[in-house]
Design a protein around this motif. Structure first.
Motif, PDB file in Angstrom:
ATOM      1  N   ALA A  94       0.844  -1.253  -0.024  1.00 19.00           N
ATOM      2  CA  ALA A  94      -0.089   0.028  -0.134  1.00 19.00           C
ATOM      3  C   ALA A  94       0.805   1.186   0.009  1.00 19.00           C
ATOM      4  CB  ALA A  94      -1.077  -0.008   1.062  1.00 19.00           C
ATOM      5  N   ASN A  95       2.213   1.161   0.448  1.00 16.82           N
ATOM      6  CA  ASN A  95       3.126   2.219   0.452  1.00 16.82           C
ATOM      7  C   ASN A  95       4.574   1.979  -0.172  1.00 16.82           C
ATOM      8  OD1 ASN A  95       4.827   4.275   1.168  1.00 16.82           O
ATOM      9  ND2 ASN A  95       3.755   4.747   3.089  1.00 16.82           N
ATOM     10  N   LEU A  96       4.263   2.171  -1.511  1.00 15.01           N
ATOM     11  CA  LEU A  96       5.711   1.967  -2.523  1.00 15.01           C
ATOM     12  C   LEU A  96       6.951   2.490  -1.954  1.00 15.01           C
ATOM     13  CD1 LEU A  96       6.496   0.256  -4.669  1.00 15.01           C
ATOM     14  CD2 LEU A  96       5.610   2.051  -6.359  1.00 15.01           C
ATOM     15  N   GLU A  97       6.639   3.952  -1.749  1.00 11.00           N
ATOM     16  CA  GLU A  97       7.922   4.746  -1.084  1.00 11.00           C
ATOM     17  C   GLU A  97       8.553   4.121   0.090  1.00 11.00           C
ATOM     18  OE1 GLU A  97       7.329   8.853  -1.235  1.00 11.00           O
ATOM     19  OE2 GLU A  97       6.693   8.811  -3.221  1.00 11.00           O
ATOM     20  N   GLN A  98       7.678   3.696   1.119  1.00  9.24           N
ATOM     21  CA  GLN A  98       8.274   3.200   2.460  1.00  9.24           C
ATOM     22  C   GLN A  98       8.758   1.794   2.307  1.00  9.24           C
ATOM     23  OE1 GLN A  98       5.177   3.046   5.766  1.00  9.24           O
ATOM     24  NE2 GLN A  98       6.339   1.752   6.665  1.00  9.24           N
ATOM     25  N   THR A  99       8.001   0.914   1.366  1.00  7.32           N
ATOM     26  CA  THR A  99       8.477  -0.370   1.277  1.00  7.32           C
ATOM     27  C   THR A  99       9.672  -0.385   0.492  1.00  7.32           C
ATOM     28  OG1 THR A  99       6.194  -1.427   1.220  1.00  7.32           O
ATOM     29  CG2 THR A  99       7.915  -2.678   0.074  1.00  7.32           C
ATOM     30  N   ARG A 100       9.903   0.427  -0.558  1.00  8.95           N
ATOM     31  CA  ARG A 100      11.356   0.588  -1.120  1.00  8.95           C
ATOM     32  C   ARG A 100      12.305   0.689  -0.437  1.00  8.95           C
ATOM     33  NH1 ARG A 100      14.278   4.856  -3.595  1.00  8.95           N
ATOM     34  NH2 ARG A 100      15.482   4.060  -5.368  1.00  8.95           N
ATOM     35  N   ALA A 101      12.111   1.870   0.400  1.00  3.67           N
ATOM     36  CA  ALA A 101      13.306   2.321   1.370  1.00  3.67           C
ATOM     37  C   ALA A 101      13.481   1.266   2.464  1.00  3.67           C
ATOM     38  CB  ALA A 101      12.699   3.559   2.276  1.00  3.67           C
ATOM     39  N   GLU A 102      12.715   0.411   2.957  1.00  4.37           N
ATOM     40  CA  GLU A 102      12.919  -0.598   3.761  1.00  4.37           C
ATOM     41  C   GLU A 102      13.551  -1.918   3.069  1.00  4.37           C
ATOM     42  OE1 GLU A 102       9.550  -2.068   6.152  1.00  4.37           O
ATOM     43  OE2 GLU A 102       8.807   0.050   6.373  1.00  4.37           O
ATOM     44  N   LEU A 103      13.242  -2.089   1.882  1.00  2.00           N
ATOM     45  CA  LEU A 103      14.044  -3.009   1.049  1.00  2.00           C
ATOM     46  C   LEU A 103      15.395  -2.560   0.843  1.00  2.00           C
ATOM     47  CD1 LEU A 103      11.294  -4.392  -1.334  1.00  2.00           C
ATOM     48  CD2 LEU A 103      12.379  -5.581   0.638  1.00  2.00           C
ATOM     49  N   ILE A 104      15.598  -1.328   0.511  1.00  7.24           N
ATOM     50  CA  ILE A 104      17.010  -0.896   0.336  1.00  7.24           C
ATOM     51  C   ILE A 104      17.955  -0.974   1.696  1.00  7.24           C
ATOM     52  CG2 ILE A 104      18.536   1.266   0.031  1.00  7.24           C
ATOM     53  CD1 ILE A 104      16.078   1.802  -2.236  1.00  7.24           C
ATOM     54  N   ALA A 105      16.995  -0.309   2.808  1.00  2.00           N
ATOM     55  CA  ALA A 105      17.844  -0.821   3.857  1.00  2.00           C
ATOM     56  C   ALA A 105      17.975  -2.165   4.544  1.00  2.00           C
ATOM     57  CB  ALA A 105      16.953  -0.049   5.287  1.00  2.00           C
ATOM     58  N   GLY A 106      17.504  -2.969   3.857  1.00  2.00           N
ATOM     59  CA  GLY A 106      17.715  -4.541   4.126  1.00  2.00           C
ATOM     60  C   GLY A 106      18.654  -5.139   3.014  1.00  2.00           C
ATOM     61  N   GLY A 107      19.093  -4.248   2.106  1.00  2.00           N
ATOM     62  CA  GLY A 107      20.144  -4.733   1.101  1.00  2.00           C
ATOM     63  C   GLY A 107      19.806  -4.957  -0.445  1.00  2.00           C
ATOM     64  N   ALA A 108      18.554  -4.858  -0.581  1.00  6.49           N
ATOM     65  CA  ALA A 108      18.113  -4.809  -1.822  1.00  6.49           C
ATOM     66  C   ALA A 108      18.556  -3.715  -2.841  1.00  6.49           C
ATOM     67  CB  ALA A 108      16.639  -5.195  -1.997  1.00  6.49           C
ATOM     68  N   ASP A 109      18.857  -3.947  -3.948  1.00  8.18           N
ATOM     69  CA  ASP A 109      19.179  -2.837  -5.133  1.00  8.18           C
ATOM     70  C   ASP A 109      17.760  -2.688  -5.655  1.00  8.18           C
ATOM     71  OD1 ASP A 109      20.301  -0.995  -6.730  1.00  8.18           O
ATOM     72  OD2 ASP A 109      21.454  -2.471  -7.774  1.00  8.18           O
ATOM     73  N   VAL A 110      16.877  -1.844  -4.955  1.00  7.16           N
ATOM     74  CA  VAL A 110      15.654  -1.500  -5.585  1.00  7.16           C
ATOM     75  C   VAL A 110      15.799  -0.262  -6.694  1.00  7.16           C
ATOM     76  CG1 VAL A 110      13.171  -1.029  -5.121  1.00  7.16           C
ATOM     77  CG2 VAL A 110      14.711  -2.278  -3.597  1.00  7.16           C
ATOM     78  N   SER A 111      15.170  -0.414  -8.022  1.00 10.93           N
ATOM     79  CA  SER A 111      14.943   0.429  -8.923  1.00 10.93           C
ATOM     80  C   SER A 111      13.995   1.671  -8.333  1.00 10.93           C
ATOM     81  CB  SER A 111      14.312   0.155 -10.070  1.00 10.93           C
ATOM     82  OG  SER A 111      12.518  -0.157  -9.852  1.00 10.93           O
TER      83      SER A 111
END
Length: 148
Positions: free
Chosen positions: A75-92
């Motif tokens: 439901a919140n793409l910006e927040q999820t993207r930030a959390e995945l990046i913080a976890g180590g994913a290279d998110v577009s």
């Protein structure tokens, strides 16, 4: 008929590397076991999901990285993207398609940034796991009728 998606099998080259990656993203570790015949199964579940991912050793003959287009919704793409990046994913970066319809083939219709109307099903980001299995993040705030 009542069917639910339970598991997606991911082909990986290194089960321990994949396990560390998904746990780093906050996926729940559900199982990690081996059998006497050399089968190893690791099961992880994305936060809030009823379906899981499994990978391991001697689990599939598919080439590592060959699974593409697994959609994870939020439901919140910006927040999820930030959390995945913080976890180590290279998110577009976040993107949308110029005509408002997701196109599976290529990136020709992609426009930078979220859908300007912030419609559900219209804004995306993507990332790969360490083996190249591809995920698409899709923002869905209001689900279409009949979808749980």
């Amino acid at each position: 008929m009542d069917l639910k998606l339970e598991i997606v099998v991911l082909p990986v080259a290194d089960a321990d590397r994949a396990k560390a990656f998904y746990e780093g993203l906050g996926f729940r570790l559900d199982a990690d076991f081996s059998t006497p015949r050399g089968l190893r199964v690791v099961q992880v579940t994305p936060p809030g999901s009823a379906a899981s991912l499994i990978f391991g050793e001697n689990l599939t003959s598919a080439e590592p990285g060959s699974v593409q287009g697994i959609h994870l919704i939020t439901a919140n793409l910006e927040q999820t993207r930030a959390e995945l990046i913080a976890g180590g994913a290279d998110v577009s970066e976040i993107w949308h398609d110029q005509d408002g319809v997701f196109h599976w083939a290529g990136t020709a219709n992609r426009v930078a940034g979220p859908n300007t109307e912030h419609n559900s099903y219209a804004s995306f980001a993507s990332f790969d796991d360490p083996d190249g299995n591809g995920f698409v993040l899709q923002q869905i705030v209001d689900r279409l009728p009949g979808r749980a």
